[in-house]
Design an enzyme around this catalytic site. Structure first.
Site, PDB file in Angstrom:
ATOM      1  N   THR A  26     -12.561  -9.414  -0.346  1.00 19.12           N
ATOM      2  CA  THR A  26     -11.765  -9.314  -1.568  1.00 19.12           C
ATOM      3  C   THR A  26     -10.998  -7.991  -1.546  1.00 19.12           C
ATOM      4  OG1 THR A  26     -13.413  -8.236  -2.993  1.00 19.12           O
ATOM      5  CG2 THR A  26     -13.555 -10.636  -2.770  1.00 19.12           C
ATOM      6  N   ASN A  29      -5.997  -6.558   1.151  1.00 18.40           N
ATOM      7  CA  ASN A  29      -4.596  -6.253   1.429  1.00 18.40           C
ATOM      8  C   ASN A  29      -4.286  -4.765   1.414  1.00 18.40           C
ATOM      9  OD1 ASN A  29      -4.997  -6.884  -1.578  1.00 18.40           O
ATOM     10  ND2 ASN A  29      -3.094  -5.711  -1.602  1.00 18.40           N
ATOM     11  N   GLY A  31      -6.067  -0.377   1.245  1.00 23.05           N
ATOM     12  CA  GLY A  31      -7.176   0.555   1.196  1.00 23.05           C
ATOM     13  C   GLY A  31      -8.292   0.213   2.163  1.00 23.05           C
ATOM     14  N   TYR A 181     -15.144   3.979 -14.570  1.00 24.33           N
ATOM     15  CA  TYR A 181     -15.031   3.486 -13.194  1.00 24.33           C
ATOM     16  C   TYR A 181     -16.368   3.635 -12.464  1.00 24.33           C
ATOM     17  CZ  TYR A 181     -13.991   3.334  -8.232  1.00 24.33           C
ATOM     18  OH  TYR A 181     -14.028   3.035  -6.891  1.00 24.33           O
TER      19      TYR A 181
END
Length: 316
Positions: A26, A29, A31, A181
C-alpha cells in the site's frame, strides 16, 4: 555443519528469489513504499502497488520497470480513507492468493486544522490505522489461500514515545498534528501485534510482523525521477545526518526482510540495526506499550466498531 543446513547471512543487496509469489504494497508509489516495491520486484515476485492516485501509480510502475529487468509490477486504485471502496479494490487485484501485504501507506499532516475522512474519522487515524485494519479483513481470504502469508505493518519511530488515548482515538479533544500522527502509527503497530496473537489463537497460517524504518530523510534518498529527485545541494547538506540517519531506500529494508526471510516469525518487531535509526534490519525487543493487552484489546474492539470490519473473524 553440512552445506545443506547452512543459511547465508541476510544481505540487503542479494535478496532471495520469490518467483510465483504475489505481494501487495500500500502506498507503493512514493517514499518508503516505492522502495519496498522496487526491491521486492527484483525477486521475481508479482508486486501490486495499492495507490490512491493513478498518475503517480503509473509513474512508479514505469520507474520500477526501467530499473528492474522483467519486473512483474502493476497497480490498483486503493484509497484507505474511503472504507466503502476497499472490498472493490481487493477484488480488482484479480489474484487467487496473496503471499504478503505491506501496510505502508500513510498520511502525515504538519499543521492544523484537524481534518476528517469521508467516513468522519480523523484523517491520520482513519487512513493510517482504520484503513489498514479494514483492508486486512478484505484481504484475509487471499492471505489464507497462500501457504504461509504475512501481514507486514510499517510503523514509525515516532510511535515509540507516544501512548494511545482510548478515550480520544479521533483526537477531538487533543489535536496536535505530530502527536496525532505518532498515535496513529502506534495504533497501527499495536494492531499488527494483536493481529498475530489472534491469528495464532485461531490456528491460522497467516502471520503478522511489525517493522519500522528508523530515521529516514528525502535528502539521503537516491533519485528515482519522476517519483523522487534529489538535488546535489540536498545530498551535500545532508552528509552530516548520514552518520545516524538514512534514506528511504534503506528504510524499506526491514519490511522487505519481513516479507522474504523465512526466519522472521509472527509477532516480531524489526527495525534498523544502529540505535534503531539506520543500518541493516534486525529483530528488536517488542516495545512494552506495543504488548499492552489492556490497550490492544479495546483498540481492536473500537476499530471493529468504527469500521464494521473484523480482520480476525473469518474462518481459516
Amino acid at each position: 555443519m553440512s552445506s545443506a543446513s547452512f543459511t547465508p547471512p541476510w544481505n540487503v543487496q542479494r535478496l532471495p528469489r520469490a518467483d510465483g509469489r504475489v505481494f501487495l504494497v500500500t502506498g507503493g508509489n512514493a517514499g518508503i513504499g516505492y522502495f519496498v516495491a522496487e526491491q521486492l520486484s527484483g525477486t521475481g515476485a508479482t508486486v501490486v502497488l495499492g495507490c490512491r492516485n493513478p498518475a503517480r501509480a503509473e509513474a512508479a510502475t514505469a520507474s520500477i520497470r526501467a530499473r528492474v529487468a522483467g519486473a512483474r509490477v502493476r497497480a490498483v486504485r486503493l484509497d484507505l480513507a474511503d472504507l466503502s471502496s476497499l472490498e472493490t479494490a481487493v477484488e480488482s487485484m484479480d489474484v487467487d492468493r496473496l503471499d504478503a501485504v505491506v501496510h505502508n501507506a500513510g498520511v502525515a499532516l504538519d499543521d492544523p486544522p484537524r481534518r476528517e475522512t469521508g467516513d468522519g474519522h480523523e484523517l491520520m487515524f482513519g487512513t493510517n490505522h482504520l484503513g489498514h485494519f479494514a483492508l486486512t479483513r478484505w484481504l484475509m481470504p487471499l492471505l489464507s489461500a497462500a501457504p504461509a502469508a504475512r501481514v507486514v505493518t510499517m510503523g514509525s519511530f515516532a510511535a515509540k514515545s507516544e501512548r494511545i488515548e482510548l478515550n480520544d482515538l479521533q483526537s477531538r479533544t487533543d489535536y496536535r498534528p505530530k502527536r496525532t500522527y505518532g498515535r496513529s502509527k502506534l495504533a497501527q503497530m499495536c494492531f499488527g501485534i494483536e493481529l498475530d496473537r489472534r491469528l495464532r489463537a485461531a490456528g491460522r497460517t497467516v502471520t503478522s510482523v511489525v517493522v519500522h524504518p528508523g530515521g529516514v530523510l528525502d535528502s539521503l534518498t537516491p533519485s528515482r525521477p519522476p517519483v523522487h529527485t534529489r538535488t546535489t545541494g540536498a545530498r551535500l547538506s545532508a552528509a552530516p545526518a548520514a552518520l545516524l540517519l538514512q534514506g528511504k531506500h534503506a528504510g524499506a529494508w526491514p519490511a522487505v526482510r519481513a516479507v522474504l526471510d523465512p526466519a522472521v516469525a509472527g509477532g516480531q518487531l524489526w527495525g534498523p540495526r544502529v540505535f534503531g535509526l539506520s543500518g541493516e534490519p534486525r529483530q528488536e525487543p517488542i516495545w512494552s506499550h506495543l504488548a499492552d493487552a489492556s490497550v490492544a484489546a479495546p483498540l481492536w474492539e473500537a476499530s471493529r466498531d468504527l469500521t464494521g470490519a473484523d480482520p480476525g473473524a473469518l474462518p481459516g
